[in-house]
Design an enzyme around this catalytic site. Sequence first.
Site, PDB file in Angstrom:
ATOM      1  CE  LYS A 200      12.667  -2.463  -7.102  1.00  0.00           C
ATOM      2  NZ  LYS A 200      12.371  -3.896  -7.379  1.00  0.00           N
ATOM      3  N   GLY A 252      22.848  -2.295  -9.731  1.00  0.00           N
ATOM      4  CA  GLY A 252      22.097  -2.776 -10.893  1.00  0.00           C
ATOM      5  C   GLY A 252      22.794  -2.350 -12.162  1.00  0.00           C
ATOM      6  CB  SER A 253      21.557  -2.169 -15.613  1.00  0.00           C
ATOM      7  OG  SER A 253      20.430  -1.348 -15.409  1.00  0.00           O
ATOM      8  CB  THR A 254      25.689   1.228 -16.537  1.00  0.00           C
ATOM      9  OG1 THR A 254      26.753   0.542 -15.867  1.00  0.00           O
ATOM     10  CG2 THR A 254      26.141   2.636 -16.854  1.00  0.00           C
ATOM     11  CD  GLU A 255      18.626   0.858 -19.868  1.00  0.00           C
ATOM     12  OE1 GLU A 255      19.016  -0.332 -19.876  1.00  0.00           O
ATOM     13  OE2 GLU A 255      17.504   1.223 -20.253  1.00  0.00           O
ATOM     14  CB  ILE A 256      18.448   1.137 -13.866  1.00  0.00           C
ATOM     15  CG1 ILE A 256      17.686   0.284 -14.892  1.00  0.00           C
ATOM     16  CG2 ILE A 256      17.501   1.599 -12.758  1.00  0.00           C
ATOM     17  CD1 ILE A 256      16.509   0.934 -15.554  1.00  0.00           C
ATOM     18  N   GLY A 257      21.134   2.867 -13.285  1.00  0.00           N
ATOM     19  CA  GLY A 257      21.948   3.665 -12.345  1.00  0.00           C
ATOM     20  C   GLY A 257      21.989   5.135 -12.742  1.00  0.00           C
ATOM     21  CD  GLU A 274      28.407  -3.337  -7.609  1.00  0.00           C
ATOM     22  OE1 GLU A 274      28.500  -3.465  -8.844  1.00  0.00           O
ATOM     23  OE2 GLU A 274      28.016  -4.225  -6.854  1.00  0.00           O
ATOM     24  CB  CYS A 308      28.419  -6.413 -11.243  1.00  0.00           C
ATOM     25  SG  CYS A 308      28.357  -6.672  -9.500  1.00  0.00           S
ATOM     26  CD  GLU A 409      27.162  -6.094 -16.357  1.00  0.00           C
ATOM     27  OE1 GLU A 409      26.298  -5.189 -16.351  1.00  0.00           O
ATOM     28  OE2 GLU A 409      27.803  -6.445 -15.353  1.00  0.00           O
TER      29      GLU A 409
HETATM   30  P1  ADP Z   1      18.803  -5.949 -14.522  1.00  0.00           P
HETATM   31  O1  ADP Z   1      18.614  -5.447 -15.913  1.00  0.00           O
HETATM   32  O2  ADP Z   1      20.008  -6.750 -14.351  1.00  0.00           O
HETATM   33  O3  ADP Z   1      17.585  -6.582 -13.934  1.00  0.00           O
HETATM   34  P2  ADP Z   1      18.231  -3.428 -13.348  1.00  0.00           P
HETATM   35  O4  ADP Z   1      19.171  -2.296 -13.230  1.00  0.00           O
HETATM   36  O5  ADP Z   1      17.110  -3.306 -14.317  1.00  0.00           O
HETATM   37  O6  ADP Z   1      19.119  -4.691 -13.642  1.00  0.00           O
HETATM   38  O7  ADP Z   1      17.593  -3.793 -11.947  1.00  0.00           O
HETATM   39  C1  ADP Z   1      18.228  -3.651 -10.713  1.00  0.00           C
HETATM   40  C2  ADP Z   1      17.224  -3.175  -9.704  1.00  0.00           C
HETATM   41  O8  ADP Z   1      16.758  -1.898 -10.119  1.00  0.00           O
HETATM   42  C3  ADP Z   1      15.988  -4.048  -9.548  1.00  0.00           C
HETATM   43  O9  ADP Z   1      15.577  -4.039  -8.190  1.00  0.00           O
HETATM   44  C4  ADP Z   1      14.964  -3.325 -10.403  1.00  0.00           C
HETATM   45  O10 ADP Z   1      13.626  -3.546 -10.015  1.00  0.00           O
HETATM   46  C5  ADP Z   1      15.334  -1.889 -10.148  1.00  0.00           C
HETATM   47  N1  ADP Z   1      14.881  -0.961 -11.187  1.00  0.00           N
HETATM   48  C6  ADP Z   1      14.606  -1.227 -12.486  1.00  0.00           C
HETATM   49  N2  ADP Z   1      14.191  -0.109 -13.117  1.00  0.00           N
HETATM   50  C7  ADP Z   1      14.221   0.885 -12.196  1.00  0.00           C
HETATM   51  C8  ADP Z   1      13.922   2.282 -12.241  1.00  0.00           C
HETATM   52  N3  ADP Z   1      13.525   2.880 -13.355  1.00  0.00           N
HETATM   53  N4  ADP Z   1      14.080   3.000 -11.110  1.00  0.00           N
HETATM   54  C9  ADP Z   1      14.513   2.415  -9.964  1.00  0.00           C
HETATM   55  N5  ADP Z   1      14.798   1.113  -9.875  1.00  0.00           N
HETATM   56  C10 ADP Z   1      14.657   0.348 -10.968  1.00  0.00           C
END
Ligand code: ADP
Length: 506
Positions: A200, A252-257, A274, A308, A409
């Site tokens: 994705k 991606g972000s630590t929050e979503i990670g 990462e 990053c 960040e």
């Molecule tokens: P940023 O805030 O820099 O866009 P994200 O961590 O939000 O970084 O996004 C990184 C990737 O994770 C993107 O492909 C985004 O669509 C995807 N993403 C965002 N939210 C979710 C989620 N809840 N579950 C899985 N993937 C997500």
Amino acid sequence: MTTESGDAPEDRQTISDRHADTAAEVVPDQLGLYIGGEWVESASGETFETRDPTTGDVLAELQAGNADDVDRAVTAAQTAFDEEWKQTGPAKRQKLLETIADRISANREAFAQLETLDNGKPINEARADVYLAAEHFRYFAGVTRSLEGETVPSDGPRQIQTVHEPFGVVGQIIPWNFPLLMASWKLAPALAAGNTIVLKPAEETPLTALKLMAEIDDVLPDGVVNVVTGFGPDAGEPLTKHSGVHKLAFTGSTEIGKQVMKNAADRVADVTLELGGKSPLVIFPDANLKKAVAITNIAIFYNTGECCTAGSRLFVHKDIAEEFLEQLTETAESLTIGDPLLDDTRMGPKVSTEQVERTLSYVEKARDAGATILTGGAAPEDDALEAGSFVSPTLITNIDHDHEAVQEEIFGPVLEVFEWDDYDEMMALANDVDYGLAAGVVTDDLTKANKAARDLEAGTVWVNQYNDFPDGMPFGGYKQSGIGRERARETVYHYTQTKSIDISLR
Ligand code: ADP
């Protein structure tokens, strides 16, 4: 700051026309979801737009995938694994990965232009990304042949051997800052290890991943790589929750990670993460100033600070701080900011207006807390760039290290500068963040460089350089910057599970 690229001043229309002409040439015709080797529409029929951050114009309309599409893609990937990919040996996989690399190289300029249109990065940096993406496939083409198991010494009449087997279907989610390169970091090792994939891309920058699929459509068997475009919660999250996905890799972000990891935990799926960074760059008093400024420039302004690994907290020794800051400010103010399609441009727009708001909100908070904004901290004053998501290179001093603009960040061209005198105090601050992705050291004193490299809590420490990514060098985070290592031989093992076979010799 210079805002004119080339000889004549740019105006908005010139930039807009250049982008429209380039888009007409390089935006792919096929923009569906790529599932089972077919271009298909989303199950919901919903679409979304991706915009050019330089002009604000719509570049293309994409299919907005959801859980049903993810399910279709996982089924296609499982079928491809069972029916063909599982039996495709390492020599064949090596050749296929080399062919993918060749296809990227053969379309180098079109990939670079497309990336610049979709992401806003300067064309020369996009060209570097495309080169590195192709090389990454070549590197893992080689690694494919080295996935050896072991014979384990043991007492008794038995023979123990290990084999490294692929997981089957892996789910990969990538961000918008290096779209094609991140796709290659994910796809290459997973394919080398023998997995099939559902990828994705980020909703902000889906185009180069789709172009890659178009270019390699005849290379891989149908369903080995599937791409589901769409938004994080709609297309990303279902991938992280799908019971048919046995391994997840996320950048991606630590929050979503953290959410990805929680979802993986529910079914005990393996994860590689990462995540974010807030990396320190330490300048020692003996450093050559010109070199230190050049390294800092790469550390914080490369890719408009949307790395990053960005070296976003700088610790400069007080003996050289004044002169260093003078030179750094001069450099920041002379960076050519403008149309990223032009060769001379050193900084393009950020990826989106949301990201501009986010970056500037941190600068505002710093300003409110009494910090000094040495330069930047706003959009450039240039009518030609008004429609784009531009932020000037920004240097901040006199800010408390506990401030959220320092701890979090920013993901933009914003550097916070601290002066140091006592090494231990400096190192304590350098390590005083939740992140630990990367760090940099500038000194000609080998002992000091080595000690600092050991003391810094980071997955990668660059000495007298920054943002260098040779294939084979493991990359990943300490602390909340991630789990697992990418880009290296060990990465391919992260995409396998070890099977022990214990044979009785009685
Ligand atoms: P940023 O805030 O820099 O866009 P994200 O961590 O939000 O970084 O996004 C990184 C990737 O994770 C993107 O492909 C985004 O669509 C995807 N993403 C965002 N939210 C979710 C989620 N809840 N579950 C899985 N993937 C997500």
